[in-house]
Design an enzyme around this catalytic site. Structure first.
Site, short mmCIF file in Angstrom:
data_model
loop_
_atom_site.label_atom_id
_atom_site.label_comp_id
_atom_site.label_asym_id
_atom_site.label_seq_id
_atom_site.Cartn_x
_atom_site.Cartn_y
_atom_site.Cartn_z
N GLY A 1 -23.60 8.24 79.76
CA GLY A 1 -23.02 7.79 78.50
C GLY A 1 -21.70 8.48 78.23
O GLY A 1 -21.13 9.11 79.12
N ASN A 2 -21.20 8.36 77.01
CA ASN A 2 -19.96 9.04 76.64
C ASN A 2 -20.02 9.39 75.17
O ASN A 2 -20.96 9.03 74.46
CB ASN A 2 -18.74 8.18 77.00
CG ASN A 2 -18.72 6.88 76.24
OD1 ASN A 2 -18.58 6.86 75.02
ND2 ASN A 2 -18.89 5.78 76.95
N ARG A 3 -18.99 10.07 74.70
CA ARG A 3 -19.03 10.68 73.37
C ARG A 3 -18.51 9.78 72.26
O ARG A 3 -18.36 10.22 71.13
CB ARG A 3 -18.23 11.99 73.38
CG ARG A 3 -18.96 13.11 74.12
CD ARG A 3 -18.07 14.32 74.29
NE ARG A 3 -17.38 14.69 73.05
CZ ARG A 3 -16.32 15.47 72.96
NH1 ARG A 3 -15.79 15.95 74.07
NH2 ARG A 3 -15.79 15.76 71.80
N SER A 4 -18.26 8.52 72.54
CA SER A 4 -17.74 7.64 71.49
C SER A 4 -18.73 7.57 70.32
O SER A 4 -19.92 7.37 70.51
CB SER A 4 -17.53 6.23 72.04
OG SER A 4 -17.19 5.37 70.98
#
Ligand code: C5P
Length: 230
Positions: free
Chosen positions: A29-32
């Site tokens: 995933g990512n931190r958005s």
């Protein structure tokens, strides 16, 4: 009161971060946080637009009122949902943090720790660039906006990288956020530049994400109301 200058305009916005599954319980995933995309949707609806919000994973955010929300998880799902909505869109804003890579294989069962293979490798493959695909299939008059999170480096400044990216991607507007040092991601406020294909360069002052959203919609209406467009 906000101007009702997006009345009769269908805008499609992607928001949040995609998740690329490794197995039934794990993902990349990512931190958005989704905050900027949600602010764009809220402000567009307040200015009279018909809004489709294709949302990947976000922090717990309030749903903007009067917005058609389409939840997705992976980059592939986000691409499908955006492309579907794009068939009637006047404006598309790709604010989502879309994974550039996905695991080559998704296991059907949870990957187990094993003494035979103590340090498993994960092979990644490229995801298609959704924004570039939208530009290739662009309808007449459709305005397409991209986002770019950039860091400067030895080969150039944030703006050099962003200007090259705007050309490469072929979109009409590119919102540039400098990232690193706790900037942009997960924050309530945002700042950056708005670059246009025609060479406009506008500094967006540090402020609420709704302020950046207003700057984007101001620039979009300028492009929409041009003779021969919209
Ligand atoms: O190339 P980069 O990932 O920096 O580009 C960011 C822009 O491209 C964002 O607007 C993002 O939503 C979009 N993007 C995309 N498909 C990808 C990766 C990024 O549409 N696979």
């Amino acid at each position: 009161a906000l101007p009702r200058d997006l009345e009769g305009v269908h805008v499609v916005i992607s928001a949040g971060g995609t998740r690329e599954p490794l197995d039934p319980v794990r993902h990349l995933g990512n931190r958005s946080s989704g905050k900027q995309g949600y602010a764009l949707a809220r402000v567009a609806a307040q200015r009279g637009a018909r809004v489709t919000l294709v949302t990947a994973h976000t922090q717990a955010l309030a749903e903007p009122a009067g917005v058609d929300i389409r939840p997705v998880s992976t980059a592939a799902q986000l691409g499908e949902a955006v492309q579907d909505a794009a068939r009637t869109a006047d404006v598309i804003v790709m604010a989502a943090a879309v994974a550039d890579f996905r695991p080559a294989d998704t296991a059907d069962y949870k990957i187990k720790k094993s003494d035979d293979n103590p340090d498993p490798d994960i092979k990644l493959v490229r995801n298609p660039d959704i924004l570039a695909g939208l530009v290739r299939q662009r309808l007449p008059g459709q305005v397409i906006v991209g986002f770019a999170a950039e860091t400067g480096d030895a080969d150039g400044s944030v703006l050099d990288h962003a200007t090259a990216k705007l050309k490469r991607k072929g979109c009409d507007l590119l919102v540039v956020n400098a990232v690193g040092e706790g900037k942009a991601f997960e924050m309530e406020e945002n700042t950056g530049w708005l670059l246009s294909a025609e060479g406009l360069r506008e500094r967006i002052p540090l402020g609420a994400k709704a302020l950046l959203a207003a700057t984007v919609w101001d620039a979009v209406t300028g492009l929409l109301h041009r003779p021969g467009k919209g």
